[in-house]
Design a protein around this motif. Structure first.
Motif, PDB file in Angstrom:
ATOM      1  N   ALA A 215      -1.315  -0.418   1.010  1.00 15.40           N
ATOM      2  CA  ALA A 215      -0.720  -1.699   1.410  1.00 15.40           C
ATOM      3  C   ALA A 215       0.504  -1.529   2.293  1.00 15.40           C
ATOM      4  O   ALA A 215       0.802  -2.392   3.123  1.00 15.40           O
ATOM      5  N   SER A 216       1.237  -0.415   2.122  1.00 14.96           N
ATOM      6  CA  SER A 216       2.460  -0.168   2.904  1.00 14.96           C
ATOM      7  C   SER A 216       3.393  -1.371   2.882  1.00 14.96           C
ATOM      8  O   SER A 216       3.839  -1.863   3.919  1.00 14.96           O
ATOM      9  N   SER A 217       3.675  -1.880   1.681  1.00 15.04           N
ATOM     10  CA  SER A 217       4.539  -3.054   1.545  1.00 15.04           C
ATOM     11  C   SER A 217       5.405  -2.891   0.309  1.00 15.04           C
ATOM     12  O   SER A 217       5.309  -1.910  -0.413  1.00 15.04           O
ATOM     13  N   GLU A 218       6.261  -3.872   0.079  1.00 16.03           N
ATOM     14  CA  GLU A 218       7.143  -3.827  -1.075  1.00 16.03           C
ATOM     15  C   GLU A 218       6.504  -4.452  -2.308  1.00 16.03           C
ATOM     16  O   GLU A 218       7.159  -4.596  -3.350  1.00 16.03           O
ATOM     17  N   GLU A 219       5.255  -4.842  -2.217  1.00 16.52           N
ATOM     18  CA  GLU A 219       4.558  -5.378  -3.387  1.00 16.52           C
ATOM     19  C   GLU A 219       4.389  -4.277  -4.433  1.00 16.52           C
ATOM     20  O   GLU A 219       4.252  -3.111  -4.087  1.00 16.52           O
ATOM     21  N   GLN A 280      -5.076  -8.900  -1.074  1.00 15.52           N
ATOM     22  CA  GLN A 280      -4.337  -8.172  -2.102  1.00 15.52           C
ATOM     23  C   GLN A 280      -5.246  -7.785  -3.270  1.00 15.52           C
ATOM     24  O   GLN A 280      -5.168  -6.667  -3.789  1.00 15.52           O
ATOM     25  N   ARG A 319      -4.983  -1.305   6.847  1.00  7.46           N
ATOM     26  CA  ARG A 319      -5.424  -0.854   5.518  1.00  7.46           C
ATOM     27  C   ARG A 319      -6.654   0.034   5.627  1.00  7.46           C
ATOM     28  O   ARG A 319      -6.856   0.940   4.822  1.00  7.46           O
TER      29      ARG A 319
END
Length: 363
Positions: A215-219, A280, A319
């Motif tokens: 995902a390369s996110s802060e989730e 997601q 992704r």
């Protein structure tokens, strides 16, 4: 662990099809409804003697045929094995190295696979039963003792529910026989709860890492064990049975137990089933499947075979690239797709490409 070849006979839209596989990445390419997923299904059937699409044998048998057969040669634990699954309308038989296997639990483990299919989104948005089945299947692949206790629990639970039906008809009270059943159920459940808790804890740790890679996110994602009791001891479980006896008798079914548990999947501290977008959810499930690969390797000492059905078309370019970055040639992988046009990646360039058309290899 790898599958060297597969030989399918009267399976789905394959009349007779034999093909050898690369020990690294294999990409099955073709238009929709040509048989790509059917081939993935055949590999999975050879692995666990069941389909990920249906429980009905007839649906896997080719039109106007009485039976189907899937055979394959595998390499596992530094040894070669020959596996075979035979299907007819009411019969399913498995063989390993030419020997009939009486119990499916004795067959599972020769060829371990992890499969991702579009329907797996139900792991996030589906019922607790879907996630329990996932837990039971994956634990059964790596833990024979889990299979032993799960089989024992299901037998005792069935016996308890049958007795509750008798008590309902006679308006009976909690008696010595029911107490004996409960005393047998409690320690079995504790063994299973310990296995589930340990498995989910390890899975959660790995899923967090994989999700961030894709995902390369802060989730952030959490996998939590929703146990049916707060304290895993026999007295707590026995008290719970007695407390719920009248309700259980009324509904003629056991209302509490490991058969009612859940594996909660959270995103940013909230239920993923309600708050995660479609993308997601797909990334969460994919992360779970990739994490399973490492977890299985730690348990059995070698990587399972990875089956990815139509996953590339469902991911955005970023992704998609992240997923391909994770894959490596140590893990034998099968990817189905309608096209690889426009995908520039070393994994794709060096993969074995198998073109499928109308249940045959399109050469």
């Amino acid at each position: 662990m790898q599958i060297n070849n597969i030989d399918v006979f009267h399976f789905r839209n394959y009349d007779h099809f034999f093909i050898e596989f690369d020990k690294g990445i294999n990409i099955l390419i073709g238009d929709n409804a040509q048989g790509k997923t059917n081939l993935i299904e055949a590999i999975y059937l050879l692995s666990v003697c069941r389909s990920f699409r249906t429980r009905i044998n007839d649906q896997m048998i080719g039109f106007d045929h009485e039976f189907a057969r899937v055979k394959g040669d595998i390499f596992s634990n530094q040894r070669k094995h020959s596996l075979e699954v035979f299907l007819s309308k009411n019969v399913k038989r498995a063989k390993a190295d030419g020997r009939d296997i009486g119990k499916i639990s004795d067959y599972v483990g020769y060829l371990n696979t992890v499969v991702f299919v579009p329907d797996d989104l139900s792991l996030v948005k589906g019922s607790p039963g879907t996630r329990r089945r996932f837990l039971d299947l994956e634990l059964s692949k790596i833990s024979p003792i889990y299979v032993f206790y799960l089989t024992k629990y299901n037998h005792l639970l069935k016996e308890r529910n049958e007795y509750l039906k008798q008590l309902y008809k006679t308006n009976g009270q909690y008696d010595a026989y029911l107490e004996t059943l409960d005393e047998q159920l409690a320690p079995v459940q504790i063994k299973l709860m310990e296995k589930r808790a340990f498995f989910i804890k390890k899975l959660d740790k790995k899923v967090k890492k994989v999700y961030l890679q894709i995902a390369s996110s802060e989730e952030y994602v959490d996998i939590q064990y929703d146990c049916f009791v707060k304290t895993a001891d026999e007295n707590t479980i026995l008290d719970m049975y007695k407390k719920n006896f009248e309700r259980d008798k009324k509904y003629q079914s056991t209302s509490h137990g490991i058969h009612k548990e859940d594996m909660k999947i959270m995103i940013n501290g909230k239920p993923a089933s309600q708050y995660a977008s479609q993308g997601q959810q797909r990334t969460i499930v994919l992360s779970i499947k990739i994490a399973l690969i490492e977890l299985i390797r730690e348990e059995i000492g070698e990587y399972p075979v990875l089956l990815l059905d139509d996953v590339l078309s469902e991911l955005d370019d970023n992704r998609k690239t992240k997923l391909l970055d994770i894959l490596n040639h140590r893990i034998q992988t099968f990817i189905t797709t309608t096209s690889i046009d426009g995908i520039e990646h070393d994994i794709i360039r060096h993969a074995k490409k198998i073109y499928i058309k109308e249940g045959k290899e399109d050469v």
